[in-house]
Scaffold this motif. Structure first.
Motif, mmCIF file in Angstrom:
data_model
loop_
_atom_site.group_PDB
_atom_site.id
_atom_site.type_symbol
_atom_site.label_atom_id
_atom_site.label_comp_id
_atom_site.label_asym_id
_atom_site.label_seq_id
_atom_site.Cartn_x
_atom_site.Cartn_y
_atom_site.Cartn_z
ATOM 1 N N PHE A 1 0.835 -1.205 0.000
ATOM 2 C CA PHE A 1 0.000 0.000 0.000
ATOM 3 C C PHE A 1 0.868 1.253 0.000
ATOM 4 C CE2 PHE A 1 -3.138 -2.916 2.178
ATOM 5 C CZ PHE A 1 -3.880 -3.087 1.028
ATOM 6 N N SER B 1 2.033 5.526 -7.479
ATOM 7 C CA SER B 1 0.881 5.611 -8.382
ATOM 8 C C SER B 1 1.154 6.652 -9.466
ATOM 9 C CB SER B 1 -0.363 5.969 -7.570
ATOM 10 O OG SER B 1 -1.283 6.658 -8.374
ATOM 11 N N ARG B 2 0.688 6.342 -10.685
ATOM 12 C CA ARG B 2 1.069 7.187 -11.815
ATOM 13 C C ARG B 2 0.519 8.606 -11.693
ATOM 14 N NH1 ARG B 2 -0.738 8.925 -16.791
ATOM 15 N NH2 ARG B 2 0.713 8.733 -18.531
ATOM 16 N N ASP B 3 -0.770 8.713 -11.392
ATOM 17 C CA ASP B 3 -1.399 10.030 -11.405
ATOM 18 C C ASP B 3 -1.297 10.747 -10.067
ATOM 19 O OD1 ASP B 3 -2.131 9.291 -13.917
ATOM 20 O OD2 ASP B 3 -4.166 8.694 -13.362
ATOM 21 N N GLN B 4 -1.386 9.980 -8.991
ATOM 22 C CA GLN B 4 -1.474 10.621 -7.684
ATOM 23 C C GLN B 4 -0.312 10.275 -6.775
ATOM 24 O OE1 GLN B 4 -5.290 9.170 -6.447
ATOM 25 N NE2 GLN B 4 -6.384 10.357 -7.970
ATOM 26 N N GLY B 5 0.689 9.551 -7.288
ATOM 27 C CA GLY B 5 1.796 9.119 -6.449
ATOM 28 C C GLY B 5 2.737 10.261 -6.097
ATOM 29 N N ALA B 6 3.392 10.110 -4.938
ATOM 30 C CA ALA B 6 4.282 11.156 -4.466
ATOM 31 C C ALA B 6 5.507 11.298 -5.374
ATOM 32 C CB ALA B 6 4.717 10.841 -3.037
ATOM 33 N N LYS C 1 -3.049 -7.407 -7.728
ATOM 34 C CA LYS C 1 -3.447 -8.812 -7.765
ATOM 35 C C LYS C 1 -2.455 -9.657 -8.535
ATOM 36 C CE LYS C 1 -8.129 -8.082 -6.690
ATOM 37 N NZ LYS C 1 -8.669 -6.924 -7.413
ATOM 38 N N LEU D 1 3.947 1.497 -11.503
ATOM 39 C CA LEU D 1 3.344 0.221 -11.130
ATOM 40 C C LEU D 1 2.500 -0.388 -12.242
ATOM 41 C CD1 LEU D 1 2.344 1.008 -7.457
ATOM 42 C CD2 LEU D 1 4.280 -0.318 -8.272
ATOM 43 N N GLY D 2 2.218 0.353 -13.303
ATOM 44 C CA GLY D 2 1.365 -0.174 -14.360
ATOM 45 C C GLY D 2 2.143 -0.663 -15.564
ATOM 46 N N GLN E 1 2.129 1.940 -3.316
ATOM 47 C CA GLN E 1 1.138 2.550 -4.210
ATOM 48 C C GLN E 1 1.031 4.046 -3.965
ATOM 49 O OE1 GLN E 1 -2.413 0.481 -5.430
ATOM 50 N NE2 GLN E 1 -2.088 -0.942 -3.772
ATOM 51 N N LEU E 2 1.071 4.444 -2.687
ATOM 52 C CA LEU E 2 0.980 5.874 -2.389
ATOM 53 C C LEU E 2 2.153 6.618 -3.018
ATOM 54 C CD1 LEU E 2 -0.087 5.783 1.359
ATOM 55 C CD2 LEU E 2 -1.500 6.228 -0.636
ATOM 56 N N TYR F 1 0.057 -8.775 -4.636
ATOM 57 C CA TYR F 1 -1.400 -8.898 -4.583
ATOM 58 C C TYR F 1 -2.027 -7.590 -4.142
ATOM 59 C CZ TYR F 1 -5.682 -11.552 -4.564
ATOM 60 O OH TYR F 1 -6.926 -12.030 -4.876
ATOM 61 N N ALA F 2 -1.360 -6.922 -3.206
ATOM 62 C CA ALA F 2 -1.889 -5.639 -2.749
ATOM 63 C C ALA F 2 -1.827 -4.607 -3.870
ATOM 64 C CB ALA F 2 -1.110 -5.149 -1.532
ATOM 65 N N ILE F 3 -0.822 -4.714 -4.726
ATOM 66 C CA ILE F 3 -0.657 -3.682 -5.753
ATOM 67 C C ILE F 3 -1.619 -3.903 -6.919
ATOM 68 C CG2 ILE F 3 0.935 -2.837 -7.517
ATOM 69 C CD1 ILE F 3 3.081 -2.931 -5.335
#
Lengths: 303, 418
Positions: free
Chosen positions: A135, A142-147, A248, A161-162, A138-139, A244-246
């Motif tokens: 998690f 993340s592509r659009d909202q990641g730090a 699956k 991550l994508g 991801q924070l 899995y958290a990221i």
């Protein structure tokens, strides 16, 4: 001439067990063996058996021979990437995270300033579950909202991550973040137990610090090395929660454990097919376990 | 780093933690009927709570709701139904329900259906198992369409396209105007299936699509290749990095006026729009590709309630289902979740938003109604083959032949297992 009493008299150590001893021994050994059989060997053998059948979890179990394995190797696109990722995981943790943990342990053990602070900071991720690490990743990523992308700016943010070419490395970094602290703590404990007089003796003999470390300190850490090796193998084979958290465990983050759950636990219910993947995972683990045991037994003999 | 994704993460974690205990501890006792809920998002969760409360008030019985994170609920359905399921649980119509009915995991409620009013034959068909018995109480549906913001279309003078050429031209124009033409997120694996379904139904027709979903047509046929080819032509207009983005994040870019359109179901953008902006949300039907098929088919998944075979309180469960099949029960739900449409013809549509009214028209005018890829085909095929295949396509759109051959090979194996 009655032989046995004489023999018994001759060898006082080898006492014959009474009936009560045998019963006691049977119960004490029997319960754990039964539990082991019922809870570990039973399911394992059941998985192996199921891997030769087709079963959707509800209906009939039908014999399928090697069909599941054939499908797995030839037409399941996720299988080989998953094998590769598991091995990559092992290599990454074993060749990067573990040596790095050792380096940190050595540095901290030499008593740099604020060593306690570093020690607790580096150890902190270890108390987090890998799912939580997922998690956090991801924070950050993340592509659009990641730090990270917010800090880097730029018109074309990286899809950490994508993008299936990048995400496995990002996940490995996150896994290392945790594994390094774990390894460091183990080595710190080991280094504390190294007799300082050994190092002094090496210094008196004119060994450089590097020589002293590699020739004297590291060999005495052998038990710790073994433990680190074992937990590294275990961590890489059971890797699951973070991917899995990221997402699956799809799209570039496939792992054998994920494929097993995808087929068995998800809505799918392809239990035979999933079991075949589990058997592959078992065989890979057995490879490492057998190597380890053989080495340990040999070491025992030499000692 | 947004509060939203943090919260979502926390909710997911809580779901994962709560699930095993729920699986073992959700048996029904004297305390009332238990309800397995996948309504973990805030809006539907509140709306369902209102409906159950109305039932409790009316019947003086209690409904114990076990809410599990939406995706997790679906992932675990197999184990859930064979373990200790709740008496009644939320699920979907179509093949995805029939599959479990066929496995003998659901209770037959044909006797209840005889006294139901207000459901069309199409609804009955979607609630019926392959054995001809009814299993589902349909509750609401939501059509899929191309959503956009009215204000953006007015401001830039865009018009809703009727044909695929106009659709492409509009996307091109949006790109010129600095918008992302299609907001797009497929991290969860299913949202992109809607685009595939529409492309297939528009290009090849509803009958071909359903035959493809039921395994009767080959995935490496020229028709399916054409679908992926059409999609590939649109991909440059889609938001980049779809596999790393959830549909929620995609819908937000539409709400923020960064994107021009998105193909989603009615509740999806609706939930991501603020209440003030909701009136600005509009849609048009997915454009026509082949005039022979026009825009006849509409994708409108139906959600509803099923009774598990292992229900402990069967009478209580049936009583609750009877209530949930009434138009009043649907009205109560829709009062606080205006992102869906009631299935019962007796439901009160006076309070519908213009968007809901438009959605009712869209479905009423449809010649065929599809359910969604993961509901129209086998669950094991959808979850272990198609999710991965579509994500792979989005990463590497150029190898269509390899992709469809892979799908076809796996399809044969999975459908042969039956």
């Amino acid at each position: 001439m009655p032989k046995s009493p004489a023999r018994r008299a001759g060898r006082p150590g080898a006492r014959r067990y009474t009936r009560r001893d045998l019963v006691l021994l049977g119960v004490l050994l029997g319960i754990p063996i039964l539990l082991d059989l019922a809870l570990i060997w039973g399911p394992t053998l059941a998985s192996v058996g199921l891997s030769f059948t087709t079963w959707d979890g509800v209906g009939d179990i039908r014999w399928a021979g090697l069909k599941n394995y054939d499908e797995l190797f030839t037409s399941y696109p996720q299988f080989w990437p998953a094998v590769r990722h598991n091995l990559l995981w092992l290599a990454f943790l074993g060749l990067l995270a573990a040596p790095f943990g050792l380096l940190l342990a050595v540095l901290i053990d030499r008593g740099v300033r604020f060593s306690r602070f570093y020690q607790s900071t580096l150890y902190m991720p270890v108390v987090l579950s890998l799912a939580v690490v997922g998690f956090i990743a991801q924070l950050l990523l993340s592509r659009d909202q990641g730090a990270l992308n917010a800090v880097l700016g730029g018109k074309n943010p990286t899809d950490w991550l994508g993008d299936p070419g990048i995400n496995i490395w990002m996940v490995l970094l996150a896994a290392c973040w945790r594994h390094t602290g774990y390894v460091m703590i183990l080595y710190l404990a080991g280094l504390k137990s190294v007799d300082p007089s050994l190092k002094e003796a090496a210094a008196i003999d004119g060994a450089s610090e590097r020589q002293a470390f590699f020739r004297v300190v590291l060999p005495t850490l052998r038990p710790v090395n073994v433990i680190v090796g074992v937990i590294t193998v275990i961590e890489s084979l059971r890797a699951f929660d973070i991917v899995y958290a990221i997402n699956k465990g799809r799209n570039g983050l496939e792992l054998l454990s994920v494929l097993v759950t995808d087929n068995i636990i998800g809505e799918a219910g392809r239990i035979g097919f999933g079991s075949a993947i589990a058997v592959i995972l078992l065989l890979v683990s057995l490879g490492f376990i057998v190597t380890y045991l053989v080495q340990e037994l040999r070491g025992e003999q030499q000692r | 780093m947004s509060r939203r994704s943090l919260l979502r993460g926390a909710a997911l974690g809580a779901g994962a933690v709560a699930l095993p205990s729920l699986l073992t501890a959700c048996g029904s006792g004297p305390s009332g009927v238990t309800m397995g809920s996948n309504a973990s998002d805030a809006v539907p969760k509140k709306a369902f709570a209102a409906a159950f409360k109305a039932y409790e008030k009316k019947s003086k019985k209690t409904v114990r709701v076990n809410t599990v994170h939406h995706e997790t609920f679906q992932e675990n359905i197999n184990r859930y139904l064979q373990g200790a399921p709740d008496d009644v649980f939320m699920w979907f119509a179509g093949n995805r329900m029939q599959y479990f009915a066929q496995k003998g995991l659901l209770s037959d409620i044909s006797d209840l259906w005889r006294n139901f009013h207000g459901f069309t034959d199409a609804l009955k068909k979607q609630s019926t198992g392959r054995d001809g018995k009814q299993y589902l109480v349909p509750y609401y549906y939501y059509p899929w369409a191309v959503f956009h913001r009215k204000s953006v279309f007015q401001e830039k003078g865009y018009e809703a396209p009727r044909t695929f050429d106009e659709y492409r031209a509009l996307a091109k124009q949006m790109q010129k105007d600095g918008l992302v033409p299609f907001a797009f997120g497929d991290k969860d694996g299913w949202p992109a299936m809607g685009t595939f379904d529409y492309l297939d139904m528009r290009a090849n027709g509803y009958d071909f699509h359903i035959a493809l979903m039921s395994g009767q047509k080959a995935w490496n046929s020229p028709q399916v290749k054409q679908v992926f080819d059409l999609w590939r032509g649109l991909l440059p207009y889609h938001q980049k990095g779809a596999n790393g983005r959830t549909w929620q994040e995609a819908a937000q870019t539409l709400a923020q006026k960064k994107a021009g359109m998105t193909v989603l179901g009615l509740p999806h953008p609706g939930q991501q729009f603020s209440v003030a902006d909701r009136a600005d949300l509009d849609f048009f039907p997915f454009p026509e590709i082949d005039p022979a098929h026009g825009r006849d088919a509409v994708e409108a998944p139906i959600d509803g309630f099923l009774m598990s075979k292992k229900a402990k309180d069967k009478e209580g469960a049936k009583d609750l289902l009877k209530f949930l099949a009434t138009p009043q029960a649907e009205d109560i739900y829709l009062a606080s979740d205006p992102n869906n449409i009631a299935v019962n013809s007796g439901a009160d549509t006076a309070a519908y938003t213009p968007l809901q009214k438009k959605a009712v028209q869209l479905v009423a005018g449809a010649k065929q109604i599809s359910q969604f890829m993961d509901r129209d085909t086998r669950p094991d095929f959808a979850s272990t083959v198609m999710i991965q295949a579509i994500q792979q396509f989005l990463n590497k759109p150029d190898d269509i032949d390899g992709l469809v051959n892979d799908i076809e090979r796996q399809k044969k194996q999975i459908f042969a297992a039956e």
